[in-house]
Design an enzyme around this catalytic site. Structure first.
Site, PDB file in Angstrom:
ATOM      1  N   GLU A 106       9.438  -3.094  10.804  1.00 50.59           N
ATOM      2  CA  GLU A 106       9.726  -1.787  10.221  1.00 50.59           C
ATOM      3  C   GLU A 106      10.104  -0.771  11.285  1.00 50.59           C
ATOM      4  O   GLU A 106       9.399  -0.610  12.286  1.00 50.59           O
ATOM      5  CB  GLU A 106       8.518  -1.257   9.432  1.00 50.59           C
ATOM      6  CG  GLU A 106       8.790   0.090   8.770  1.00 50.59           C
ATOM      7  CD  GLU A 106       7.752   0.497   7.746  1.00 50.59           C
ATOM      8  OE1 GLU A 106       7.896   1.600   7.172  1.00 50.59           O
ATOM      9  OE2 GLU A 106       6.803  -0.268   7.510  1.00 50.59           O
ATOM     10  N   ASP A 154      -0.618  -6.323  -0.131  1.00 56.88           N
ATOM     11  CA  ASP A 154      -1.102  -5.738   1.113  1.00 56.88           C
ATOM     12  C   ASP A 154      -2.627  -5.739   1.167  1.00 56.88           C
ATOM     13  O   ASP A 154      -3.293  -5.467   0.160  1.00 56.88           O
ATOM     14  CB  ASP A 154      -0.624  -4.285   1.240  1.00 56.88           C
ATOM     15  CG  ASP A 154       0.647  -4.149   2.053  1.00 56.88           C
ATOM     16  OD1 ASP A 154       0.946  -5.045   2.860  1.00 56.88           O
ATOM     17  OD2 ASP A 154       1.348  -3.137   1.874  1.00 56.88           O
ATOM     18  N   GLU A 184      -1.113  -5.591   8.669  1.00 59.30           N
ATOM     19  CA  GLU A 184      -0.390  -4.979   9.779  1.00 59.30           C
ATOM     20  C   GLU A 184      -0.998  -5.373  11.117  1.00 59.30           C
ATOM     21  O   GLU A 184      -2.186  -5.689  11.215  1.00 59.30           O
ATOM     22  CB  GLU A 184      -0.410  -3.460   9.630  1.00 59.30           C
ATOM     23  CG  GLU A 184       0.328  -2.962   8.395  1.00 59.30           C
ATOM     24  CD  GLU A 184       0.332  -1.450   8.257  1.00 59.30           C
ATOM     25  OE1 GLU A 184       0.935  -0.944   7.302  1.00 59.30           O
ATOM     26  OE2 GLU A 184      -0.265  -0.762   9.131  1.00 59.30           O
ATOM     27  N   LYS A 205      -0.447  -9.585   2.962  1.00 63.52           N
ATOM     28  CA  LYS A 205       0.217  -9.013   4.135  1.00 63.52           C
ATOM     29  C   LYS A 205      -0.748  -8.096   4.854  1.00 63.52           C
ATOM     30  O   LYS A 205      -1.509  -7.365   4.214  1.00 63.52           O
ATOM     31  CB  LYS A 205       1.477  -8.240   3.744  1.00 63.52           C
ATOM     32  CG  LYS A 205       2.239  -7.656   4.956  1.00 63.52           C
ATOM     33  CD  LYS A 205       3.571  -7.058   4.554  1.00 63.52           C
ATOM     34  CE  LYS A 205       3.455  -5.721   3.865  1.00 63.52           C
ATOM     35  NZ  LYS A 205       2.906  -4.666   4.772  1.00 63.52           N
ATOM     36  N   ASP A 215       0.829  -1.201   0.000  1.00 63.01           N
ATOM     37  CA  ASP A 215       0.000   0.000   0.000  1.00 63.01           C
ATOM     38  C   ASP A 215       0.865   1.253   0.000  1.00 63.01           C
ATOM     39  O   ASP A 215       0.356   2.373  -0.071  1.00 63.01           O
ATOM     40  CB  ASP A 215      -0.998   0.005   1.159  1.00 63.01           C
ATOM     41  CG  ASP A 215      -0.346  -0.105   2.522  1.00 63.01           C
ATOM     42  OD1 ASP A 215       0.899  -0.066   2.604  1.00 63.01           O
ATOM     43  OD2 ASP A 215      -1.080  -0.235   3.518  1.00 63.01           O
ATOM     44  N   SER A 216       2.183   1.067   0.005  1.00 62.20           N
ATOM     45  CA  SER A 216       3.108   2.170  -0.257  1.00 62.20           C
ATOM     46  C   SER A 216       2.861   2.768  -1.632  1.00 62.20           C
ATOM     47  O   SER A 216       3.341   3.868  -1.929  1.00 62.20           O
ATOM     48  CB  SER A 216       4.557   1.685  -0.152  1.00 62.20           C
ATOM     49  OG  SER A 216       4.757   0.519  -0.940  1.00 62.20           O
TER      50      SER A 216
END
Length: 295
Positions: free
Chosen positions: A212, A114, A146, A144, A75-76
């Site tokens: 991170e 993501d 978070e 992925k 999602d970057s």
């Protein structure tokens, strides 16, 4: 030998490569996709491996040909591809479209997508619905998400349903409004929470975990504690793998390079120079030349 013992062993060569280079994640030779089982085997061998983000078929094909074994459709993309200020606005539709493009552009790499903000926080069932969409529509090999302890149930349901999950703890950019962009895990209490989060995602069945912006010593401790691979970004040299946002890595992002990023090329300068050269020739009437013209 147990996985834990294998995880803590020294690499089989000074460069960290396995004795049989054909089995290596980076640069290995195969006519099939890298799988989560290949990643586990690499960790057991003590092999370090690289991961890069990718958001389109052409870039993904370049990285695939270079031997990058794992690509993250992160999602970057919000910051470095779609023009958003943060990752928060990224939608499932955007992730799905770009993930499918990366899958089409690759032959060997494991493609991880993501789950964007709002796609899994509501409930494990919501997470399963959106992860299933990415597996079915985009063809990715894993997703992925978070969060540590707070995402345990989401991860567990996805894994139980047969969907490989890469976890992400430390700085979690989707929570930027709550935590800001700063190093996580400093101080005894924060470090202990990081360890609890790492164990929680492993216990839930995650096949790997991204760390991170974590102090190097803590990232090394997490890596020693877990038997699943750790993937560092701003987490020091002792994680099992490293990941970078590719636009940072090749100098496309512009501006100050973050401390945890190394710039390996300056494509922003190269592309800018090429665009100016083209424009000058168009304005000057020298392009198209006779060799570019049909008669």
């Amino acid at each position: 030998m147990s996985l834990q013992a294998a995880h803590n062993q020294s690499p089989t060569s000074p460069a960290g490569a396995p004795s049989d280079s054909s089995k290596a994640l980076y640069g290995g030779k195969s006519n099939r996709r890298v799988t989560v089982h290949d990643i586990a085997a690499a960790t057991a061998r003590g092999e370090k491996w690289p991961m890069l983000t990718a958001y389109d078929a052409m870039t993904a094909s370049v990285f695939d040909e270079a031997g990058i074994p794992v690509m993250l459709v992160g999602d970057s993309m919000g910051n470095c591809h779609l023009g958003y200020e943060t990752t928060v606005p990224v939608t499932m539709d955007e992730i799905a479209i770009l993930s499918a493009a990366v899958v089409r552009g690759t032959k060997r790499a494991l493609v991880v997508a993501d789950l964007p903000f709002g796609a899994y926080q509501e409930s494990p069932v919501q997470a399963l619905r959106n992860a299933t969409r990415l597996i079915k529509e985009s063809g990715v090999g894993a997703v992925k998400l978070e969060g540590g302890e707070r995402s345990h149930e989401q991860i567990k349901l996805l894994v139980d349903a047969g969907i490989p999950v890469m976890a992400h703890i430390g700085l979690t950019p989707q929570s930027v409004n709550a935590m800001g962009y700063r190093v996580q895990g400093r101080g005894e209490e924060a470090a202990q929470q990081m360890l609890r989060d790492a164990k929680a995602v492993q216990d839930a069945g995650a096949f790997a975990v991204v760390l991170e912006l974590v102090p190097a010593e803590l990232a090394a401790e997490v890596t020693r504690t877990l038997h699943i691979p750790t993937v560092g970004i701003g987490a020091g040299p002792d994680t099992d793998a490293q990941v970078l946002v590719y636009t940072d890595m090749v100098g496309l992002t512009g501006g100050k390079v973050p401390r945890f990023t190394k710039q390996y090329a300056d494509l922003r300068q190269i592309l800018g120079d090429a665009a100016k050269a083209y424009a000058d020739e168009v304005v000057g009437g020298t392009f198209p030349a006779p060799e570019h013209t049909f008669h």
